[in-house]
Design a protein around this motif. Sequence first.
Motif, PDB file in Angstrom:
ATOM      1  N   HIS A   1      36.309 -66.563  15.025  1.00  0.00           N
ATOM      2  CA  HIS A   1      35.640 -67.573  13.969  1.00  0.00           C
ATOM      3  C   HIS A   1      34.133 -66.628  13.713  1.00  0.00           C
ATOM      4  N   SER A   2      33.789 -66.340  14.838  1.00  0.00           N
ATOM      5  CA  SER A   2      32.307 -65.665  14.678  1.00  0.00           C
ATOM      6  C   SER A   2      32.306 -64.268  13.975  1.00  0.00           C
ATOM      7  N   GLN A   3      33.577 -63.601  14.415  1.00  0.00           N
ATOM      8  CA  GLN A   3      33.854 -62.317  13.637  1.00  0.00           C
ATOM      9  C   GLN A   3      34.055 -62.595  12.282  1.00  0.00           C
ATOM     10  N   LEU A   4      34.934 -63.584  11.780  1.00  0.00           N
ATOM     11  CA  LEU A   4      35.241 -63.859  10.425  1.00  0.00           C
ATOM     12  C   LEU A   4      33.746 -64.346   9.414  1.00  0.00           C
ATOM     13  N   ALA A   5      32.889 -65.158  10.158  1.00  0.00           N
ATOM     14  CA  ALA A   5      31.838 -65.469   9.518  1.00  0.00           C
ATOM     15  C   ALA A   5      31.036 -64.267   9.437  1.00  0.00           C
ATOM     16  N   ARG A   6      30.736 -63.062  10.228  1.00  0.00           N
ATOM     17  CA  ARG A   6      30.191 -61.928   9.728  1.00  0.00           C
ATOM     18  C   ARG A   6      30.694 -61.142   8.887  1.00  0.00           C
ATOM     19  N   PHE A   7      31.978 -61.163   8.729  1.00  0.00           N
ATOM     20  CA  PHE A   7      32.728 -60.563   7.810  1.00  0.00           C
ATOM     21  C   PHE A   7      32.638 -61.171   6.422  1.00  0.00           C
ATOM     22  N   GLU A   8      32.668 -62.497   6.275  1.00  0.00           N
ATOM     23  CA  GLU A   8      32.391 -63.161   4.950  1.00  0.00           C
ATOM     24  C   GLU A   8      31.005 -62.768   4.549  1.00  0.00           C
TER      25      GLU A   8
ATOM     26  N   PHE B   1      16.445 -49.735  -0.499  1.00  0.00           N
ATOM     27  CA  PHE B   1      16.866 -51.286  -0.369  1.00  0.00           C
ATOM     28  C   PHE B   1      18.245 -51.292   0.215  1.00  0.00           C
ATOM     29  N   GLU B   2      18.682 -51.535   1.391  1.00  0.00           N
ATOM     30  CA  GLU B   2      19.793 -51.242   2.050  1.00  0.00           C
ATOM     31  C   GLU B   2      20.608 -52.809   2.153  1.00  0.00           C
ATOM     32  N   ILE B   3      21.746 -52.852   2.324  1.00  0.00           N
ATOM     33  CA  ILE B   3      22.572 -53.923   2.558  1.00  0.00           C
ATOM     34  C   ILE B   3      23.410 -53.598   3.842  1.00  0.00           C
ATOM     35  N   ALA B   4      23.683 -54.615   4.639  1.00  0.00           N
ATOM     36  CA  ALA B   4      24.596 -54.403   5.742  1.00  0.00           C
ATOM     37  C   ALA B   4      26.069 -54.646   5.171  1.00  0.00           C
ATOM     38  N   VAL B   5      27.025 -53.650   5.377  1.00  0.00           N
ATOM     39  CA  VAL B   5      28.363 -53.737   4.895  1.00  0.00           C
ATOM     40  C   VAL B   5      29.353 -53.907   6.267  1.00  0.00           C
ATOM     41  N   GLY B   6      28.691 -53.588   7.424  1.00  0.00           N
ATOM     42  CA  GLY B   6      29.568 -53.598   8.653  1.00  0.00           C
ATOM     43  C   GLY B   6      28.736 -53.551   9.813  1.00  0.00           C
ATOM     44  N   HIS B   7      29.367 -53.680  11.013  1.00  0.00           N
ATOM     45  CA  HIS B   7      28.516 -53.515  12.190  1.00  0.00           C
ATOM     46  C   HIS B   7      27.696 -52.361  12.283  1.00  0.00           C
ATOM     47  N   GLY B   8      26.322 -52.177  12.237  1.00  0.00           N
ATOM     48  CA  GLY B   8      25.748 -50.997  12.242  1.00  0.00           C
ATOM     49  C   GLY B   8      25.691 -50.085  10.900  1.00  0.00           C
ATOM     50  N   ILE B   9      26.531 -50.686   9.908  1.00  0.00           N
ATOM     51  CA  ILE B   9      26.524 -49.800   8.709  1.00  0.00           C
ATOM     52  C   ILE B   9      25.824 -50.190   7.554  1.00  0.00           C
ATOM     53  N   ARG B  10      25.004 -49.474   7.036  1.00  0.00           N
ATOM     54  CA  ARG B  10      23.943 -50.016   5.706  1.00  0.00           C
ATOM     55  C   ARG B  10      23.918 -49.077   4.724  1.00  0.00           C
ATOM     56  N   VAL B  11      24.080 -49.586   3.595  1.00  0.00           N
ATOM     57  CA  VAL B  11      24.133 -48.644   2.264  1.00  0.00           C
ATOM     58  C   VAL B  11      23.108 -49.124   1.454  1.00  0.00           C
ATOM     59  N   ALA B  12      22.273 -47.992   0.647  1.00  0.00           N
ATOM     60  CA  ALA B  12      21.166 -48.298  -0.064  1.00  0.00           C
ATOM     61  C   ALA B  12      21.876 -48.571  -1.516  1.00  0.00           C
ATOM     62  N   ILE B  13      21.631 -49.486  -2.179  1.00  0.00           N
ATOM     63  CA  ILE B  13      21.991 -49.922  -3.326  1.00  0.00           C
ATOM     64  C   ILE B  13      20.982 -49.737  -4.444  1.00  0.00           C
ATOM     65  N   ASN B  14      19.874 -49.252  -4.077  1.00  0.00           N
ATOM     66  CA  ASN B  14      18.819 -48.965  -5.257  1.00  0.00           C
ATOM     67  C   ASN B  14      18.352 -47.428  -5.379  1.00  0.00           C
ATOM     68  N   LEU B  15      17.910 -47.271  -6.822  1.00  0.00           N
ATOM     69  CA  LEU B  15      17.168 -45.947  -7.081  1.00  0.00           C
ATOM     70  C   LEU B  15      15.742 -46.300  -7.352  1.00  0.00           C
ATOM     71  N   VAL B  16      14.898 -45.665  -6.859  1.00  0.00           N
ATOM     72  CA  VAL B  16      13.536 -45.881  -7.005  1.00  0.00           C
ATOM     73  C   VAL B  16      12.928 -45.097  -8.521  1.00  0.00           C
ATOM     74  N   GLY B  17      11.960 -45.699  -8.936  1.00  0.00           N
ATOM     75  CA  GLY B  17      11.480 -45.142 -10.199  1.00  0.00           C
ATOM     76  C   GLY B  17      11.444 -43.768 -10.417  1.00  0.00           C
TER      77      GLY B  17
ATOM     78  N   THR C   1      40.820 -55.907   7.467  1.00  0.00           N
ATOM     79  CA  THR C   1      40.374 -56.320   8.792  1.00  0.00           C
ATOM     80  C   THR C   1      40.425 -57.931   8.922  1.00  0.00           C
ATOM     81  N   SER C   2      39.940 -58.484   7.897  1.00  0.00           N
ATOM     82  CA  SER C   2      39.809 -60.177   7.836  1.00  0.00           C
ATOM     83  C   SER C   2      41.079 -60.618   8.040  1.00  0.00           C
ATOM     84  N   LEU C   3      42.116 -60.042   7.099  1.00  0.00           N
ATOM     85  CA  LEU C   3      43.449 -60.503   6.992  1.00  0.00           C
ATOM     86  C   LEU C   3      44.038 -60.457   8.413  1.00  0.00           C
ATOM     87  N   ARG C   4      43.922 -59.426   9.173  1.00  0.00           N
ATOM     88  CA  ARG C   4      44.698 -58.990  10.320  1.00  0.00           C
ATOM     89  C   ARG C   4      43.920 -60.204  11.428  1.00  0.00           C
ATOM     90  N   LEU C   5      42.844 -60.462  11.240  1.00  0.00           N
ATOM     91  CA  LEU C   5      41.962 -61.116  12.137  1.00  0.00           C
ATOM     92  C   LEU C   5      42.581 -62.777  11.836  1.00  0.00           C
TER      93      LEU C   5
END
Length: 294
Positions: free
Chosen positions: A55-62, A160-176, A244-248
Motif C-alpha cells: 500500500h505504501s508503494q502504491l501510494a508513492r506510485f500514485e 523546475f523538476e518533478i519526481a517520476v520515480g525513486h531518485g528520478i527527477r525530470v525538468a519540465i520547464n524552459l527558462v526565458g 509496475t503498479s499493475l504487477r504490485l
Amino acid sequence: MAIRVSDQMMVSTALYNLRRNSRDLFRLQVMAASGRKILTPADDPLGAIKVMGFHSQLARFEQYGRNIEHGLSWLSYTESVLSDLEGVISRAREIAVSQSSDTADAESRRECAPIVRELREQVLQLANAKFGDRYIFAGLKNDSAPYTQDGAFQGDTRAFEIAVGHGIRVAINLVGPEVFSFDGTDLFQELEGLAQALEENDPEAIASKLDTLDQALEVVIRARAELGARVERLESYKGILEQTSLRLTERLSEIADADIAEVLTELATREVVYQASLLATRRLLETNLASLLG
C-alpha cells in the motif's frame, strides 16, 4: 472412574461454543462484505506487513503518476505557447521581408511599425505566460512575472523538476533566456529595432533583422524539439509506472483478497453450524431451567 459432568459445565461449554461460532460467522460475513481475507494483523502477521508495504508503494506510485500528469500538462501548455510564439516571429519576418523590398515605401513602413510593436507586446505576454499560478519561463522564481515591460529578464535559470520515480527527477520547464535570447541579444530588442527601422524608412536596417528573426525562429524550433523529447521521456516513465503498479496490485490481491466463492460456501456452512449450536444451547438451558423449577 467416571467423571461426572455438572450441568454448569455443560452450559459453560455450550455458551463457549456458541460464542466461538458467532465470532467465526461474523468474521466470514466481514470477509464476504469487504473481499479481504486479512482483517487484522493477527490473521496473518507476515501477510499484513507485506500488505502495508505494498500500500505504501502504491501510494508513492500514485503520487508519481500525478506528478507525471502535471508535467505532461505543463509541457503541453508550454508547447502551445511556443507555437504561438513561432507564429508571431513568422509574422514579424513577413513584415521585414515585404518592407525591405523596393516595392515598399516610407508610408507603408511607417504603417507597419505599430504592427511590429504590437507583435512585441504579444511576445511579452507569451514570455510571461502562466500555467495555473506559475510563470512557465521564470525558473524557480515562478511566482512573479519573469520579464519586465522593457524585456529585462528577472526570473532565474534553475530547473523546475518533478519526481517520476525513486531518485528520478525530470525538468519540465524552459527558462526565458533559452527561448527569447540568442547571440547576445533578445527578441524584444530585435522587434523594437525592426519597428524603429520601419519608422526611419531604413530598408537596409530592416533587411538586417531577417537574420536575427531567423535565429529567433531556430531557437523556438529547438525549444519545441526539446519539449517533445521531454514528453516522450515522461510518457515512457508513465508506461513503466503503470506496468509496475499493475504487477504490485496483482501481488497485493493474491495476499489480501479473499476467494469470494470459497468464503460464501464456508459462510453458508457456518450459518448452519451456528443455528444448530444456538438450538442446542437453547434446549440445554431449557432443560436445566426445568430441572431447577422441578
